[in-house]
Every structure is written in C-alpha cells, then in structure tokens.
Design a protein around this motif. Structure first.
Motif, short mmCIF file in Angstrom:
data_model
loop_
_atom_site.label_atom_id
_atom_site.label_comp_id
_atom_site.label_asym_id
_atom_site.label_seq_id
_atom_site.Cartn_x
_atom_site.Cartn_y
_atom_site.Cartn_z
N SER A 332 76.17 21.52 49.09
CA SER A 332 77.14 22.17 49.18
C SER A 332 77.72 22.80 47.81
O SER A 332 78.23 24.04 47.97
CB SER A 332 78.16 21.76 50.27
N GLY A 333 77.75 21.80 47.08
CA GLY A 333 78.43 22.48 45.69
C GLY A 333 77.66 23.27 44.91
O GLY A 333 78.35 24.49 44.65
N VAL A 334 76.36 23.27 44.91
CA VAL A 334 75.60 24.14 44.14
C VAL A 334 75.61 25.58 45.11
O VAL A 334 75.43 26.66 44.50
CB VAL A 334 74.25 23.65 43.88
N ALA A 339 77.06 31.21 45.80
CA ALA A 339 77.64 32.28 46.33
C ALA A 339 78.63 33.03 45.51
O ALA A 339 78.75 34.31 45.49
CB ALA A 339 77.92 31.75 47.70
N ALA A 340 79.54 32.25 44.88
CA ALA A 340 80.59 32.83 44.30
C ALA A 340 80.08 33.59 43.08
O ALA A 340 80.34 34.97 42.89
CB ALA A 340 81.52 31.76 43.38
N ARG A 397 83.91 33.49 52.08
CA ARG A 397 84.11 31.98 51.80
C ARG A 397 82.76 31.69 51.14
O ARG A 397 81.56 31.80 51.79
CB ARG A 397 83.97 31.39 53.38
N TYR A 398 82.96 30.68 50.10
CA TYR A 398 81.79 30.31 49.46
C TYR A 398 81.31 28.82 49.68
O TYR A 398 80.21 28.58 49.63
CB TYR A 398 82.05 30.24 47.80
N TYR A 399 82.30 27.89 49.85
CA TYR A 399 82.11 26.62 50.20
C TYR A 399 81.90 26.12 51.72
O TYR A 399 82.88 26.64 52.45
CB TYR A 399 82.95 25.75 49.61
N GLU A 400 80.69 25.75 52.16
CA GLU A 400 80.62 25.22 53.42
C GLU A 400 80.68 23.60 53.35
O GLU A 400 79.50 23.09 52.90
CB GLU A 400 79.37 25.71 54.03
N LEU A 401 81.30 22.98 54.03
CA LEU A 401 81.56 21.48 54.08
C LEU A 401 80.20 20.86 54.54
O LEU A 401 79.62 21.46 55.51
CB LEU A 401 82.65 20.99 54.95
N GLY A 402 79.83 19.96 53.92
CA GLY A 402 78.40 19.33 54.37
C GLY A 402 78.84 18.22 55.53
O GLY A 402 80.08 18.05 55.52
N ASP A 403 77.58 17.72 55.95
CA ASP A 403 78.11 17.03 57.30
C ASP A 403 78.02 15.57 56.86
O ASP A 403 77.89 14.52 57.97
CB ASP A 403 77.00 17.33 58.47
#
Length: 420
Positions: A332-334, A339-340, A397-403
C-alpha cells in the motif's frame, strides 16, 4: 597451440548439437530455416557456452557463401570495411556470410557500416550476444534480423557432450579413460548449463588423471577442478539482473527456500551490495506497513553485514531474508507514492493551499487577511478537519489501506477519531 576440446568436437549434423531442443528439434522453426539453405540474418542471444558459436559455425559450413568471422571485442571499422570490399571480388560473388561474435561490443557507427549490405542481401549476418539484443544492438539491424534465444543446457544433454568428449580424448591419447559416473554427474550439475565449461573440466580431469595405462577420473578429482564453476553470474550482464530480480521476487512471494538460494548465489559471487540493497528495498516495498518494525530490523542486519563483510555477512543477511519472507505483506505504501507521483507528473496541485503556505505577511492585494491555519494539537485528539491538498486534487485518494492487522488497526483508530 592446442585447439580447445570444444572446437575439436564441433558437430557434423544438427542432431549432434546438445541442448536447445526447443530451437533445433525436428520441425522447429530454426531447424527448418537452416535445412532450407536460405539463411536470413540471425541473432543468437544467450549465456556463454550454450551452442551459439557452434550452431553459427555449422551454418557457415553448409552454406555456399564466403565465410568471414569477426569478434566484437577486437573488430575495428577497418575490419568491417575489408569484408565489405571483398564483395566486389571473385571471393564474394555469391555473397558473404559474416559471423559476428559478441556484437554488443560494436559501437553504433560500426553496426551502421554493415547496414546497407545487410539490407540488400550482400552480407548475411549471424551475430551472437550474451546481452539482451533489444538493449545493445542498433534498431535498424535488429529490425532486419530474427532473434533466437539460447538457454543453459540441461545436465542430461551435457552428459551426451561429456561422453563424446571422453571418446575423443581416449582416441587422441591411445588410452582407456575410466571416468566415473559420479564425476560426470558432478560436472553436469556444477557447470551451470555451460557446455564449453563442462568440456574444459573434462579435459582438465583427463590431464590430471593421466598417470598410467588407464586414465582414472573420480568424483573427488572432478570436484577439485570444477569447485566454483557452477555460479553463472556476471555483475554487468543479464545474469546479474536475473539473479537479483529472482531474489527480490522470491522474498515478495514469501518463498523462504528460493530467497535463500538466490542469496547464496549472491554470496558466492561476492556481491554484498546487491544482496543488501534489494533486501532493504523489499522490506520497505513488500512488507512495508503490514509490519513497519521490520524496516529498522533489516537495516540493522544490513549494517552488520556491511561491517563484518564476507563470509560472516551471510549470517545476518540470511536472518533478514527469512524474516522478510515470513512477514505479512503490504504494498500500500509504494502504491500510494506512485499514485501521488502520477498526479505530480501531470502538473496537478501546483498551488499549495493558503493555510499551509509559509506566509509571513499579507500583500495589499488580499481582501482576506491571515493564513487561517488550524493547529491540530489545539483540538481534541490532536486532529481537526481542514484542507491539505491543493484545490485541483483535493478529492484524490492515493493511499488505500491494506487488509493486514497493522493497517486495519490504523483504520479503526482514525475512523473513531474522525467520526466522533
């Protein structure tokens, strides 16, 4: 000067060539091209010792064209022009077949010198290279050639070459050679799919074992002469990038055994920098926010490895590789920073919101004075809703939380704060 054993064993037919069955088996395209006798421009790409030169030499023997050979490491523009000049002589009346070994070492101008004559068919080019031709060969030549990729030869195919070599050496020396099956098996597996290297090992073993009427070669002798030859690795070539790519992808895929195997190849090659660099990258990119504590742990292991050097460096590196493999994964970080960056490259978000600017005084042109920045620590839970992104990307929105457990814990915390 003695002719190398590999040259003394040049095949008399396509069936004598070991390996490359996906190219040379009956009915395969390359074999059909060769058997037709109408040879186009060809580029053979693959590691050393897998049959590129052998096949090119065979093709040269069965063609009616004048055969010329150059090596890219030593060939000059004058050498190329000399070949071109032979086209106007009786020798070149049927055209010239040029075998150009290691073509990647020719510069662009030298490759361009050949272009006109390759294009009109006066010169048929068969080139070999150990590097990716799409990176190293001039596009105009590449577009007029057909590329065939050669792969490391399987041990059972190498065994055929070893048996033939033993027969030839026995005839040459006039002695029986007792070459044990264990010695053959070791050479087959230890030489990394390189037939030439395997044949050189056979010849060395025969020379070292020649003490009586019968030449005896056992596994111990074979091991002593092929001890470190199995690691196909070139720090500046494709093999280098293949190994470090497999190393990182194995960690990403959580395959401990595979990752340790590729680490071992880097260790045996003495490539401490690549082993450390890809390990740190993998910890950040592939484990990342699923277990962020691993990043300083891996960094510590890398620091220890760099401090102690080989051979001991393999120990902290192995520990770190195993931890990265077994840790939960999140990219999710990379994904977020990628995306940004994509929006930045599009030229979006050039104007920073007024409340975030480093403003010391308002100009007279401003109707509304003041920056109006809200200091989060002055509010409950150290958070207050305000705009941070520029106006044209404010809803992106660039960051999507991981599961994974860690990121879901972050989500639960901020859902509670922002909805209170």
């Amino acid at each position: 000067m003695n002719t190398p054993l590999a040259d003394r064993l040049r095949p008399e037919s396509l069936d004598d060539i070991v390996g490359q069955k996906e190219l040379l088996a009956p009915g395969r395209p390359l074999r059909k091209i060769i058997e037709s006798g109408n040879i186009p421009n060809l580029i053979f790409y693959g590691p050393s010792g897998v049959g590129k030169t052998t096949l090119a030499s065979y093709i040269a023997r069965i063609t009616n064209r004048s055969f010329k050979k150059l090596n890219g490491t030593t060939a000059s523009t004058a050498d190329i022009k000399e070949i071109v000049s032979s086209l106007n002589t009786f020798e070149g009346i049927n055209g010239v077949l040029l075998y150009l070994d290691e073509i990647q070492y020719l510069n662009k101008k030298q490759q361009q010198t050949l272009l006109e004559f390759i294009e009109n068919g006066s010169i048929t080019l068969i080139a070999s290279t150990t590097e990716n031709p799409y990176f190293y060969i001039y596009n105009a030549i590449l577009s007029r050639s057909t590329v065939f990729e050669f792969r490391p030869v399987e041990p059972d195919e190498i065994l055929k070459a070893i048996d033939r070599a033993i027969r030839v050496l026995s005839d040459e020396k006039g002695k029986e050679i007792d070459f044990s099956d264990e010695a053959k098996a070791h050479i087959c597996s230890a030489c990394g799919g390189d037939v030439r290297k395997s044949l050189n090992a056979v010849e060395l073993c025969v020379l070292a074992g020649d003490e009586g009427e019968v030449i005896r070669v056992d596994e111990e002798l074979a091991k002593s002469l092929t001890q470190r030859s199995g690691a196909r690795y070139d720090r500046d070539g494709d093999s280098h990038y293949d190994v470090i790519s497999a190393y990182q992808k194995s960690m990403r895929g959580s395959d401990v055994d595979a990752a340790l195997f590729y680490l071992a190849r880097l260790v045996e090659a003495g490539d401490l920098i690549s082993a450390c660099r890809r390990l740190v990258v993998c910890a950040c990119e592939d484990v990342g926010l699923a277990y962020p504590q691993i990043i300083p742990i891996v960094k510590s292991c890398v620091d220890i490895a760099m401090q102690v050097g080989f051979p001991e460096a393999r120990i902290p590196l192995a520990d770190a590789v195993i931890m990265v493999c077994l840790a939960p994964k999140s990219n999710s970080g990379v994904n977020a920073i990628s995306a940004a960056q994509e929006d930045v490259r599009k030229g979006l978000g050039q104007v920073v919101p007024r409340q975030l600017q480093n403003v010391h005084a308002d100009g007279e042109e401003r109707d509304v004075k003041g920056q109006h920045y809200l200091y989060p620590h002055s509010y409950p839970n150290h958070w207050i809703d305000q705009q941070y992104l520029p106006d044209d990307v404010r809803d992106h929105r660039y960051y999507e939380l991981g599961d994974n457990k860690t990121e879901q814990a972050y989500k639960a915390y901020w859902d509670k704060i922002k909805n209170s």
